[in-house]
Design a protein around this motif. Sequence first.
Motif, mmCIF file in Angstrom:
data_model
loop_
_atom_site.group_PDB
_atom_site.id
_atom_site.type_symbol
_atom_site.label_atom_id
_atom_site.label_comp_id
_atom_site.label_asym_id
_atom_site.label_seq_id
_atom_site.Cartn_x
_atom_site.Cartn_y
_atom_site.Cartn_z
ATOM 1 N N ASP A 177 0.439 -0.892 -0.158
ATOM 2 C CA ASP A 177 -0.222 -0.055 -0.020
ATOM 3 C C ASP A 177 1.152 1.186 0.445
ATOM 4 N N ALA A 178 1.453 1.817 -1.631
ATOM 5 C CA ALA A 178 2.091 2.917 -1.256
ATOM 6 C C ALA A 178 1.984 4.268 -0.604
ATOM 7 N N LYS A 179 0.452 4.458 -0.453
ATOM 8 C CA LYS A 179 0.035 5.652 0.250
ATOM 9 C C LYS A 179 0.311 5.359 2.355
ATOM 10 N N ARG A 180 0.388 4.479 2.383
ATOM 11 C CA ARG A 180 1.104 3.985 3.459
ATOM 12 C C ARG A 180 3.072 4.095 4.214
ATOM 13 N N ARG A 181 3.309 4.039 2.742
ATOM 14 C CA ARG A 181 5.034 4.092 2.704
ATOM 15 C C ARG A 181 5.454 5.593 3.850
ATOM 16 N N SER A 182 6.423 4.640 4.550
ATOM 17 C CA SER A 182 6.372 5.988 5.557
ATOM 18 C C SER A 182 7.423 7.548 4.250
ATOM 19 N N ASP A 183 7.513 8.681 4.673
ATOM 20 C CA ASP A 183 8.445 9.542 4.666
ATOM 21 C C ASP A 183 9.773 9.065 4.440
ATOM 22 N N ALA A 184 10.173 8.933 6.231
ATOM 23 C CA ALA A 184 11.514 8.512 6.352
ATOM 24 C C ALA A 184 12.742 7.602 6.207
ATOM 25 N N PRO A 185 13.399 7.235 6.093
ATOM 26 C CA PRO A 185 13.436 5.627 5.454
ATOM 27 C C PRO A 185 14.166 5.102 6.260
ATOM 28 N N THR A 186 12.659 3.538 6.642
ATOM 29 C CA THR A 186 12.100 3.346 8.055
ATOM 30 C C THR A 186 12.899 1.632 7.109
ATOM 31 N N VAL A 187 13.132 1.128 8.330
ATOM 32 C CA VAL A 187 13.691 -0.793 8.270
ATOM 33 C C VAL A 187 12.879 -1.288 8.971
ATOM 34 N N LEU A 188 11.946 -1.901 8.777
ATOM 35 C CA LEU A 188 11.225 -2.956 9.973
ATOM 36 C C LEU A 188 12.321 -4.340 10.470
ATOM 37 N N PHE A 189 11.819 -4.507 11.378
ATOM 38 C CA PHE A 189 12.263 -5.911 12.477
ATOM 39 C C PHE A 189 10.544 -6.612 12.930
ATOM 40 N N VAL A 190 10.502 -8.032 12.795
ATOM 41 C CA VAL A 190 9.590 -8.142 14.009
ATOM 42 C C VAL A 190 10.186 -9.470 14.211
ATOM 43 N N CYS A 256 13.899 -6.086 7.461
ATOM 44 C CA CYS A 256 14.947 -6.725 7.643
ATOM 45 C C CYS A 256 15.033 -7.907 9.093
ATOM 46 N N LEU A 257 15.167 -9.246 9.283
ATOM 47 C CA LEU A 257 15.688 -10.253 10.180
ATOM 48 C C LEU A 257 16.481 -11.128 10.284
ATOM 49 N N PRO A 258 17.555 -10.709 11.144
ATOM 50 C CA PRO A 258 19.093 -11.165 10.940
ATOM 51 C C PRO A 258 19.446 -11.703 11.467
ATOM 52 N N SER A 259 18.084 -13.274 11.797
ATOM 53 C CA SER A 259 18.167 -14.864 12.981
ATOM 54 C C SER A 259 19.383 -15.442 12.526
ATOM 55 N N ASP A 260 20.170 -16.115 13.243
ATOM 56 C CA ASP A 260 21.383 -17.414 13.092
ATOM 57 C C ASP A 260 20.697 -19.026 12.850
ATOM 58 N N TYR A 261 19.156 -18.525 13.829
ATOM 59 C CA TYR A 261 18.280 -20.189 12.560
ATOM 60 C C TYR A 261 17.457 -19.381 12.424
ATOM 61 N N VAL A 278 13.668 -8.204 1.342
ATOM 62 C CA VAL A 278 14.453 -8.493 2.074
ATOM 63 C C VAL A 278 15.905 -8.368 2.324
ATOM 64 N N VAL A 279 15.830 -7.888 3.212
ATOM 65 C CA VAL A 279 17.768 -8.217 3.829
ATOM 66 C C VAL A 279 17.919 -8.770 5.278
ATOM 67 N N ALA A 280 18.532 -10.082 4.669
ATOM 68 C CA ALA A 280 18.573 -11.656 5.959
ATOM 69 C C ALA A 280 19.829 -12.044 5.997
ATOM 70 N N LEU A 301 25.700 -10.850 9.245
ATOM 71 C CA LEU A 301 25.739 -10.206 10.466
ATOM 72 C C LEU A 301 26.405 -8.934 10.128
ATOM 73 N N GLU A 302 27.722 -8.463 10.641
ATOM 74 C CA GLU A 302 28.367 -7.834 10.581
ATOM 75 C C GLU A 302 28.843 -6.794 9.013
ATOM 76 N N SER A 303 27.650 -7.231 7.777
ATOM 77 C CA SER A 303 27.597 -6.720 6.771
ATOM 78 C C SER A 303 26.353 -5.985 6.861
ATOM 79 N N ILE A 304 25.212 -6.435 8.140
ATOM 80 C CA ILE A 304 24.332 -6.431 7.212
ATOM 81 C C ILE A 304 24.097 -4.938 7.729
ATOM 82 N N GLY A 305 24.286 -3.950 8.055
ATOM 83 C CA GLY A 305 24.277 -2.555 8.507
ATOM 84 C C GLY A 305 24.570 -1.828 6.842
#
Length: 366
Positions: A177-190, A256-261, A278-280, A301-305
């Motif tokens: 839903d493009a109308k909901r896209r944040s104006d600020a660059p946003t990364v989501l983690f769950v 982004c979800l950087p789980s080890d498993y 998706v970045v993982a 993990l150390e290259s995720i950022g």
Amino acid sequence: MSTGTARPLRIAMISYYLPSGSKIGVGYQVHELATELVRRGHHVDVFSECPPVEGAVYGHRRIELSGRMRTFRFALHLRRVDFSSYDVLHAHGDDYWLWRRRVARHVRTIHGSCFEEAIHIKGFTEKLRMVALGFSEVLASIVADRTSVVSPRTRRWTPWVKTVIPNGVDATRFRPDAKRRSDAPTVLFVGTWTNRKRGADLARVFQRDVLPSIPSARLEMVCRDAPADPGPGVVVLGELTDAQLVEAYQRAWVFCLPSDYEGFGIPYAEAMASGLPVVATPNIGAQYVTDDGAAGVLAPLESIGVALRDLLADSEARALLAQRSSARGSQFSLDRVVDAYEQLYTDGVVPLAPAKHGRSRATISE
């Protein structure tokens, strides 16, 4: 009624976990599967230690326990349950003592591998517990008439299991839903701040590698165990309702979800259905869901950022990756997954899902 079955089925589902009592992904998947099966005209009762989910359309049979070792005692208690009135017993765990035929068709889904998780989990006691649960998965795969795994590489510990049915996402809810896209660059983690989801590590590399270059960037964390003050640029959303979670995906630029498993990693598929890149980290679930990085970015993990920084700064790269992500995510729609289970309930033959790089899928059976 779908074409997968000729008549409505009476289905007993076993899951220690449900969203009403646990945030473990298996419980959410059971809830989604049971809901869709009822929508298709089947009767479903879920046997669980958790209380009923508010508003659920399927039946609920609670096996309430207290004290220690509840997951193992839950499995023993199931031996005293009469399942003879059901056509199908579909277990998502804890059926390893049900070796005597109790229904016409006993199906087992193995959600990842406890042996694999034992390699990564910390603490001797937890490792021992995971190894014990791993042996229970092996036994369950022998006890059941039909067994499936949620990703191909989880077959490492049960190579005799040939059927792969991934977890499914309701694409009518998780959608762009493009109308909901944040104006600020946003990364989501769950996920969780601690343990294998590594939310704390993500916050650290985000603050180290992303914020200096993109000061307006935000890391939004759907997370219940984060500290009150996680540091600059990090916003803890806490526990969200289903509708709020959908909005969080739609608001984000990257997931982004950087789980080890992860055995599968349902949030990866939810993000893809929502049109997010998706970045993982390259755990076996992320490797499968992103098609070994063809539909996502896999990095240590150390290259995720750095990967997040580059994506947030490059709109063309984000758009291209979002397109690939959406195409791959369609393979994990709940409709396709329930179609496969309906086939497994009746004839035991399902398509191998989904193939790499768009190649045709082979029909396989156990």
